[in-house]
Motif scaffolding. Structure first.
Motif, PDB file in Angstrom:
ATOM      1  N   LEU A   1       0.827  -1.209   0.000  1.00 29.94           N
ATOM      2  CA  LEU A   1       0.000   0.000   0.000  1.00 29.94           C
ATOM      3  C   LEU A   1       0.864   1.264   0.000  1.00 29.94           C
ATOM      4  O   LEU A   1       0.637   2.186  -0.794  1.00 29.94           O
ATOM      5  CB  LEU A   1      -0.927  -0.001   1.218  1.00 29.94           C
ATOM      6  N   VAL A   2       1.858   1.288   0.852  1.00 28.54           N
ATOM      7  CA  VAL A   2       2.748   2.458   0.934  1.00 28.54           C
ATOM      8  C   VAL A   2       3.522   2.621  -0.370  1.00 28.54           C
ATOM      9  O   VAL A   2       3.668   3.734  -0.888  1.00 28.54           O
ATOM     10  CB  VAL A   2       3.700   2.343   2.144  1.00 28.54           C
ATOM     11  N   GLN A   3       4.002   1.512  -0.925  1.00 30.10           N
ATOM     12  CA  GLN A   3       4.741   1.557  -2.183  1.00 30.10           C
ATOM     13  C   GLN A   3       3.870   2.132  -3.304  1.00 30.10           C
ATOM     14  O   GLN A   3       4.287   3.024  -4.030  1.00 30.10           O
ATOM     15  CB  GLN A   3       5.224   0.157  -2.544  1.00 30.10           C
ATOM     16  N   GLY A   4       2.673   1.633  -3.447  1.00 32.40           N
ATOM     17  CA  GLY A   4       1.776   2.136  -4.494  1.00 32.40           C
ATOM     18  C   GLY A   4       1.389   3.584  -4.284  1.00 32.40           C
ATOM     19  O   GLY A   4       1.391   4.376  -5.228  1.00 32.40           O
ATOM     20  N   ALA A   5       1.092   3.950  -3.050  1.00 27.44           N
ATOM     21  CA  ALA A   5       0.676   5.325  -2.758  1.00 27.44           C
ATOM     22  C   ALA A   5       1.804   6.322  -3.002  1.00 27.44           C
ATOM     23  O   ALA A   5       1.581   7.391  -3.579  1.00 27.44           O
ATOM     24  CB  ALA A   5       0.184   5.425  -1.317  1.00 27.44           C
ATOM     25  N   THR A   6       3.022   5.970  -2.593  1.00 26.48           N
ATOM     26  CA  THR A   6       4.125   6.914  -2.801  1.00 26.48           C
ATOM     27  C   THR A   6       4.489   7.026  -4.277  1.00 26.48           C
ATOM     28  O   THR A   6       4.839   8.114  -4.742  1.00 26.48           O
ATOM     29  CB  THR A   6       5.360   6.519  -1.961  1.00 26.48           C
ATOM     30  N   CYS A   7       4.371   5.929  -5.018  1.00 29.40           N
ATOM     31  CA  CYS A   7       4.614   6.008  -6.463  1.00 29.40           C
ATOM     32  C   CYS A   7       3.569   6.895  -7.139  1.00 29.40           C
ATOM     33  O   CYS A   7       3.909   7.731  -7.982  1.00 29.40           O
ATOM     34  CB  CYS A   7       4.608   4.612  -7.087  1.00 29.40           C
ATOM     35  N   LEU A   8       2.314   6.721  -6.771  1.00 32.62           N
ATOM     36  CA  LEU A   8       1.262   7.574  -7.343  1.00 32.62           C
ATOM     37  C   LEU A   8       1.457   9.036  -6.964  1.00 32.62           C
ATOM     38  O   LEU A   8       1.221   9.937  -7.782  1.00 32.62           O
ATOM     39  CB  LEU A   8      -0.113   7.089  -6.892  1.00 32.62           C
ATOM     40  N   LEU A   9       1.898   9.290  -5.737  1.00 35.70           N
ATOM     41  CA  LEU A   9       2.180  10.663  -5.313  1.00 35.70           C
ATOM     42  C   LEU A   9       3.289  11.270  -6.159  1.00 35.70           C
ATOM     43  O   LEU A   9       3.163  12.397  -6.643  1.00 35.70           O
ATOM     44  CB  LEU A   9       2.563  10.687  -3.832  1.00 35.70           C
ATOM     45  N   ASP A  10       4.375  10.532  -6.365  1.00 32.84           N
ATOM     46  CA  ASP A  10       5.473  11.021  -7.205  1.00 32.84           C
ATOM     47  C   ASP A  10       5.008  11.319  -8.619  1.00 32.84           C
ATOM     48  O   ASP A  10       5.368  12.341  -9.206  1.00 32.84           O
ATOM     49  CB  ASP A  10       6.607   9.998  -7.253  1.00 32.84           C
ATOM     50  N   ILE A  11       4.218  10.424  -9.185  1.00 34.33           N
ATOM     51  CA  ILE A  11       3.725  10.608 -10.549  1.00 34.33           C
ATOM     52  C   ILE A  11       2.818  11.834 -10.627  1.00 34.33           C
ATOM     53  O   ILE A  11       2.940  12.659 -11.538  1.00 34.33           O
ATOM     54  CB  ILE A  11       3.006   9.338 -11.046  1.00 34.33           C
ATOM     55  N   ALA A  12       1.914  11.980  -9.677  1.00 28.43           N
ATOM     56  CA  ALA A  12       0.978  13.111  -9.686  1.00 28.43           C
ATOM     57  C   ALA A  12       1.706  14.444  -9.564  1.00 28.43           C
ATOM     58  O   ALA A  12       1.414  15.404 -10.303  1.00 28.43           O
ATOM     59  CB  ALA A  12      -0.031  12.963  -8.552  1.00 28.43           C
ATOM     60  N   VAL A  13       2.674  14.525  -8.674  1.00 27.45           N
ATOM     61  CA  VAL A  13       3.419  15.779  -8.502  1.00 27.45           C
ATOM     62  C   VAL A  13       4.272  16.055  -9.736  1.00 27.45           C
ATOM     63  O   VAL A  13       4.358  17.198 -10.194  1.00 27.45           O
ATOM     64  CB  VAL A  13       4.275  15.734  -7.218  1.00 27.45           C
ATOM     65  N   GLY A  14       4.875  15.014 -10.304  1.00 31.87           N
ATOM     66  CA  GLY A  14       5.662  15.195 -11.521  1.00 31.87           C
ATOM     67  C   GLY A  14       4.820  15.705 -12.686  1.00 31.87           C
ATOM     68  O   GLY A  14       5.236  16.608 -13.414  1.00 31.87           O
ATOM     69  N   ILE A  15       3.632  15.156 -12.844  1.00 29.34           N
ATOM     70  CA  ILE A  15       2.732  15.623 -13.906  1.00 29.34           C
ATOM     71  C   ILE A  15       2.318  17.070 -13.649  1.00 29.34           C
ATOM     72  O   ILE A  15       2.257  17.887 -14.576  1.00 29.34           O
ATOM     73  CB  ILE A  15       1.503  14.700 -14.019  1.00 29.34           C
ATOM     74  N   ALA A  16       2.052  17.408 -12.398  1.00 26.98           N
ATOM     75  CA  ALA A  16       1.666  18.788 -12.068  1.00 26.98           C
ATOM     76  C   ALA A  16       2.786  19.762 -12.400  1.00 26.98           C
ATOM     77  O   ALA A  16       2.534  20.852 -12.929  1.00 26.98           O
ATOM     78  CB  ALA A  16       1.293  18.890 -10.589  1.00 26.98           C
ATOM     79  N   VAL A  17       4.028  19.378 -12.125  1.00 28.18           N
ATOM     80  CA  VAL A  17       5.165  20.256 -12.452  1.00 28.18           C
ATOM     81  C   VAL A  17       5.299  20.390 -13.961  1.00 28.18           C
ATOM     82  O   VAL A  17       5.481  21.495 -14.481  1.00 28.18           O
ATOM     83  CB  VAL A  17       6.472  19.725 -11.820  1.00 28.18           C
ATOM     84  N   LEU A  18       5.211  19.276 -14.684  1.00 29.70           N
ATOM     85  CA  LEU A  18       5.333  19.327 -16.146  1.00 29.70           C
ATOM     86  C   LEU A  18       4.212  20.143 -16.775  1.00 29.70           C
ATOM     87  O   LEU A  18       4.423  20.817 -17.780  1.00 29.70           O
ATOM     88  CB  LEU A  18       5.343  17.914 -16.719  1.00 29.70           C
ATOM     89  N   ALA A  19       3.027  20.068 -16.203  1.00 33.67           N
ATOM     90  CA  ALA A  19       1.886  20.805 -16.742  1.00 33.67           C
ATOM     91  C   ALA A  19       1.873  22.256 -16.263  1.00 33.67           C
ATOM     92  O   ALA A  19       0.971  23.012 -16.614  1.00 33.67           O
ATOM     93  CB  ALA A  19       0.587  20.119 -16.325  1.00 33.67           C
ATOM     94  N   ARG A  20       2.881  22.601 -15.452  1.00 30.87           N
ATOM     95  CA  ARG A  20       2.999  23.951 -14.888  1.00 30.87           C
ATOM     96  C   ARG A  20       1.801  24.332 -14.041  1.00 30.87           C
ATOM     97  O   ARG A  20       1.394  25.487 -13.987  1.00 30.87           O
ATOM     98  CB  ARG A  20       3.223  24.975 -15.988  1.00 30.87           C
ATOM     99  N   PHE A  21       1.202  23.359 -13.392  1.00 27.59           N
ATOM    100  CA  PHE A  21       0.114  23.623 -12.463  1.00 27.59           C
ATOM    101  C   PHE A  21       0.729  24.023 -11.137  1.00 27.59           C
ATOM    102  O   PHE A  21       1.265  23.193 -10.430  1.00 27.59           O
ATOM    103  CB  PHE A  21      -0.767  22.385 -12.285  1.00 27.59           C
ATOM    104  N   ARG A  22       0.657  25.319 -10.837  1.00 27.11           N
ATOM    105  CA  ARG A  22       1.223  25.825  -9.587  1.00 27.11           C
ATOM    106  C   ARG A  22       2.618  25.271  -9.370  1.00 27.11           C
ATOM    107  O   ARG A  22       2.927  24.653  -8.360  1.00 27.11           O
ATOM    108  CB  ARG A  22       0.306  25.491  -8.422  1.00 27.11           C
ATOM    109  N   SER A  23       3.470  25.455 -10.370  1.00 27.10           N
ATOM    110  CA  SER A  23       4.778  24.799 -10.366  1.00 27.10           C
ATOM    111  C   SER A  23       5.647  25.190  -9.184  1.00 27.10           C
ATOM    112  O   SER A  23       6.407  24.362  -8.690  1.00 27.10           O
ATOM    113  CB  SER A  23       5.506  25.038 -11.682  1.00 27.10           C
ATOM    114  N   GLY A  24       5.541  26.414  -8.689  1.00 29.86           N
ATOM    115  CA  GLY A  24       6.329  26.807  -7.517  1.00 29.86           C
ATOM    116  C   GLY A  24       6.001  25.954  -6.301  1.00 29.86           C
ATOM    117  O   GLY A  24       6.888  25.318  -5.722  1.00 29.86           O
ATOM    118  N   PRO A  25       4.724  25.902  -5.908  1.00 30.60           N
ATOM    119  CA  PRO A  25       4.371  25.040  -4.771  1.00 30.60           C
ATOM    120  C   PRO A  25       4.629  23.557  -5.033  1.00 30.60           C
ATOM    121  O   PRO A  25       5.003  22.823  -4.135  1.00 30.60           O
ATOM    122  CB  PRO A  25       2.873  25.305  -4.574  1.00 30.60           C
ATOM    123  N   MET A  26       4.462  23.115  -6.282  1.00 31.65           N
ATOM    124  CA  MET A  26       4.706  21.711  -6.585  1.00 31.65           C
ATOM    125  C   MET A  26       6.186  21.364  -6.461  1.00 31.65           C
ATOM    126  O   MET A  26       6.541  20.261  -6.051  1.00 31.65           O
ATOM    127  CB  MET A  26       4.203  21.351  -7.979  1.00 31.65           C
TER     128      MET A  26
END
Length: 102
Positions: free
Chosen positions: A27-52
């Protein structure tokens, strides 16, 4: 990160054992991987890139601290699973510095 999500959770269980969370490894492995992916996509999409970027740095610092407690020998590994985090933090600082210029 996506590969890590589907890898065996034996390593995750070993890393979580010092914290009493080995039973939750998958559970922790899957959740942390999804968190990394979500934050990475947010940075690439420039969604609030400073806070991300701040969130990414906090995640890396958290992983580094947890792995240092659980397995300090990872700092000596030839491929540097923890040493690379220092490089990432430097690159994140660089991106944060030039973010307004883009």
């Amino acid at each position: 990160v996506a590969i890590g999500m589907f890898a065996a959770s034996d390593f995750a269980a070993a890393m979580l054992a010092p914290f009493g969370l080995a039973a939750l490894a998958a559970l922790v492995q899957g959740a942390t991987c999804l968190l990394d992916i979500a934050v990475g996509i947010a940075v690439l999409a420039r969604f609030r890139s400073g806070p991300m970027l701040v969130v990414q740095v906090l995640i890396v610092l958290g992983y580094s601290a947890a792995f240092t407690v659980a397995a300090p020998a990872l700092w000596l590994e030839p491929l540097g699973p923890l040493v690379k985090n220092a490089a990432f933090l430097g690159l994140a600082a660089l991106v944060a510095a030039v973010e307004d210029d883009r």
